[in-house]
Design a protein around this motif. Structure first.
Motif, mmCIF file in Angstrom:
data_model
loop_
_atom_site.group_PDB
_atom_site.id
_atom_site.type_symbol
_atom_site.label_atom_id
_atom_site.label_comp_id
_atom_site.label_asym_id
_atom_site.label_seq_id
_atom_site.Cartn_x
_atom_site.Cartn_y
_atom_site.Cartn_z
ATOM 1 N N SER A 40 0.832 -1.270 -0.041
ATOM 2 C CA SER A 40 0.093 0.061 -0.110
ATOM 3 C C SER A 40 0.932 1.304 0.107
ATOM 4 C CB SER A 40 -1.017 0.062 1.274
ATOM 5 O OG SER A 40 -1.573 1.487 1.313
ATOM 6 N N ARG A 41 0.367 2.199 -0.612
ATOM 7 C CA ARG A 41 1.001 3.738 -0.559
ATOM 8 C C ARG A 41 0.184 4.552 0.047
ATOM 9 N NH1 ARG A 41 4.559 0.601 -0.755
ATOM 10 N NH2 ARG A 41 5.582 -0.181 -2.898
ATOM 11 N N SER A 42 -0.959 4.149 0.712
ATOM 12 C CA SER A 42 -1.792 5.058 1.400
ATOM 13 C C SER A 42 -1.209 5.607 2.877
ATOM 14 C CB SER A 42 -3.088 4.279 1.821
ATOM 15 O OG SER A 42 -3.889 5.048 2.475
ATOM 16 N N SER A 43 -1.552 6.767 3.074
ATOM 17 C CA SER A 43 -1.073 7.328 4.284
ATOM 18 C C SER A 43 -1.742 6.505 5.464
ATOM 19 C CB SER A 43 -1.467 8.782 4.350
ATOM 20 O OG SER A 43 -2.563 9.270 4.346
ATOM 21 N N ALA A 116 2.286 6.858 8.779
ATOM 22 C CA ALA A 116 3.697 7.745 9.434
ATOM 23 C C ALA A 116 3.763 7.517 10.815
ATOM 24 C CB ALA A 116 3.598 9.087 9.056
ATOM 25 N N ALA A 117 2.912 7.373 11.572
ATOM 26 C CA ALA A 117 2.954 7.196 13.152
ATOM 27 C C ALA A 117 3.456 5.861 13.423
ATOM 28 C CB ALA A 117 1.666 7.232 13.868
ATOM 29 N N LEU A 138 0.288 2.963 22.500
ATOM 30 C CA LEU A 138 0.159 3.326 24.046
ATOM 31 C C LEU A 138 1.445 3.761 24.517
ATOM 32 C CD1 LEU A 138 -2.175 0.426 25.419
ATOM 33 C CD2 LEU A 138 -2.670 2.916 25.239
ATOM 34 N N ARG A 139 2.690 3.005 24.359
ATOM 35 C CA ARG A 139 3.825 3.425 24.643
ATOM 36 C C ARG A 139 4.331 5.032 24.245
ATOM 37 N NH1 ARG A 139 8.069 -1.525 25.535
ATOM 38 N NH2 ARG A 139 7.299 -1.962 27.707
ATOM 39 N N GLU A 140 4.069 4.981 22.629
ATOM 40 C CA GLU A 140 4.392 6.290 22.196
ATOM 41 C C GLU A 140 3.699 7.209 22.412
ATOM 42 O OE1 GLU A 140 7.521 6.353 20.479
ATOM 43 O OE2 GLU A 140 7.770 4.442 21.489
ATOM 44 N N ARG A 141 2.634 7.057 23.074
ATOM 45 C CA ARG A 141 1.543 8.200 23.445
ATOM 46 C C ARG A 141 0.971 8.729 22.175
ATOM 47 N NH1 ARG A 141 4.804 7.935 27.748
ATOM 48 N NH2 ARG A 141 3.850 8.328 29.772
ATOM 49 N N LEU A 142 0.612 7.952 21.233
ATOM 50 C CA LEU A 142 0.042 8.172 20.049
ATOM 51 C C LEU A 142 -1.600 8.453 20.427
ATOM 52 C CD1 LEU A 142 1.550 5.777 17.357
ATOM 53 C CD2 LEU A 142 2.412 8.213 18.035
#
Length: 183
Positions: A40-43, A116-117, A138-142
């Protein structure tokens, strides 16, 4: 659409509907997801199961409207008590990650993620894929949003189906929770 050895007409129906279909002959949720991410190339990437009989696309659209890094579908089932979630995932996460606030249905299986995240995250190629996404977020606080998508009726499975799933998830959670874990 990734066809992971389906025995129904998922691939054919998806192709007729205009989707590009990729075949993933090696079984495994994580393998199929990793192939889909690579192709996939979708964001933004939508993950759901093809065996849902009554998917309400209006409610699913709520996921697409989310600006979160991870928009998670939270739903009810007419017959499934979510045995892996209730008997394995929730207790295990409470023990291994006591300071994390675990979202409802942590391995919901229907979600939208912002590519990207999650760039650079080494993802498992087995049933632990969904848990890896949630733990990383959770760990990266996204930004995580839990979206009510109603009642979903997917294929009824025997309890034996869940044994490998539970094993993969326990292994991953214990490894990920280890102070030595890199992922």
């Amino acid at each position: 659409v990734v066809d992971n050895g389906s025995t129904d007409r998922t691939a054919r129906r998806a192709a007729i509907a205009g989707a590009e279909v990729f075949s993933c002959p090696e079984p495994g949720l994580g393998r199929a997801m990793c192939l889909g991410l690579a192709q996939s190339r979708s964001s933004r990437i939508l993950r759901t199961d093809a065996d849902i009989d009554d998917l309400d696309f209006g409610r699913l659209g709520r996921l697409l409207d989310s600006e979160a890094d991870l928009a998670r579908g939270v739903f009810e089932s007419p017959y499934d008590d979510f045995p892996v979630t209730r008997l394995v995932v929730e207790p295990l996460l409470g023990l291994v990650f006591p300071t994390l606030t675990i979202p409802p249905l942590p391995i919901s299986g229907t979600y939208l993620l912002r590519r990207a995240a999650f760039a650079g995250l080494a993802l498992p190629t087995d049933w632990a894929f969904d848990l890896a996404v949630v733990l990383f977020a959770l760990r990266e606080r996204l930004a995580i949003e839990n979206v009510d998508i109603g009642l979903l009726g997917d294929r009824r499975r025997p309890l034996s189906h869940y044994v490998q799933m539970a094993s993969d998830i326990m292994r991953y959670a214990l490894q990920y929770g280890s102070p030595k874990a890199d992922t």
